[in-house]
Scaffold this active site. Sequence first.
Site, short mmCIF file in Angstrom:
data_model
loop_
_atom_site.label_atom_id
_atom_site.label_comp_id
_atom_site.label_asym_id
_atom_site.label_seq_id
_atom_site.Cartn_x
_atom_site.Cartn_y
_atom_site.Cartn_z
N ASP A 1 32.74 39.74 43.74
CA ASP A 1 33.81 39.68 42.75
C ASP A 1 35.04 39.01 43.35
O ASP A 1 35.12 38.73 44.55
CB ASP A 1 34.13 41.05 42.15
CG ASP A 1 34.80 42.01 43.12
OD1 ASP A 1 35.16 41.59 44.23
OD2 ASP A 1 34.95 43.19 42.76
N ILE A 2 36.01 38.73 42.49
CA ILE A 2 37.21 37.99 42.88
C ILE A 2 38.21 38.93 43.52
O ILE A 2 38.51 40.01 42.97
CB ILE A 2 37.83 37.29 41.65
CG1 ILE A 2 36.82 36.34 41.01
CG2 ILE A 2 39.10 36.54 42.04
CD1 ILE A 2 37.30 35.75 39.70
N GLU B 1 35.38 40.68 36.53
CA GLU B 1 35.34 39.62 37.53
C GLU B 1 34.16 39.78 38.49
O GLU B 1 34.17 39.21 39.58
CB GLU B 1 36.66 39.60 38.32
CG GLU B 1 36.90 40.78 39.24
CD GLU B 1 37.60 41.95 38.58
OE1 GLU B 1 38.28 42.71 39.27
OE2 GLU B 1 37.47 42.10 37.33
#
Length: 318
Positions: free
Chosen positions: A200-201, A243
């Site tokens: 994920d970001i 995300e």
Amino acid sequence: MQEQLDNAVCGYLILKRDGQVIALNQALKKMLGLQDDQELPNHMHQLLSISSRVYFQTYFLPLIDTKGFVSEIYLNLKSKTGKVPVLMNAVEKPENGRIECAIIEMSVRDRYEQELLQEQRKLEKIVQETDRANVELQKILREVEDNKEELYMLNEQLQRLVLTDALTGLANRRHFDEELFEYMNLYEENKSGFSLIIFDIDFFKKVNDTFGHQVGDIVLQELSVKAQSHIAVTGFVARIGGEEFAVIMPNKRAQEATEWAEAFRRKIEESSWLHTPITISVGVTDGRADDTRETIVKRADDALYNSKESGRNRVTCY
């Protein structure tokens, strides 16, 4: 019903074209948990789970219309003890317009039974949207009755929409769950190895707070394109929520998958972006003999959590 069919080892069902049940044999009654003295279902929808009801309406009748038969359609029947996964083959008898179905119970558990709790609302929304789409589809059916091939193409498009994330164009969580289910079955049958990567970001909330959600959406789209480009045709990538993304890599053990993940992490760190640069944290694991869907996903999630706790912008393999 002939005595041989009534006592057959597989389920046997006779339907009218409108879905009304004409007859079912003893094996099918047993699958459904029905007693001989109980009132029998009078419509096919009463035998099916909600998701299978949509699938049946969307695919079964159009295939009967275009081909006159259906081969190995996967459905979930409702019984007194829960869902019963089955494969159904069917053929229409032109002389009387009846549809005769052979139903074989599957030993594998329902592929959707183990979806994560936080995805339940999304699945319910998908079912509602599919119901609405199916109502529209029935209207189209009446309008294009003489063009069966066009109808079949519309059905395929609907299935793609159900399995696709609208924002990024990647596979969605439902599609990911199906793919993971298939890879775990392959591993159990022939030890065909695979790895699972979840990433994920980093600090994505800060991106949204600083630049707004519209820019946040663009970042998700850019990341999706880069992930799809990096994985090429060697694996499967999906957006599984917010995300967070997942990659399934067939025929790769943990070491190879970790090398791929590290190269991808560097690519994201060094890439050009339209609005703001980002980094990602990554968790890697591979399929093991005693795995369930929950254990392999948890292991990858734990590895991702370790990457974040260790400073982010890194890869951890468990």
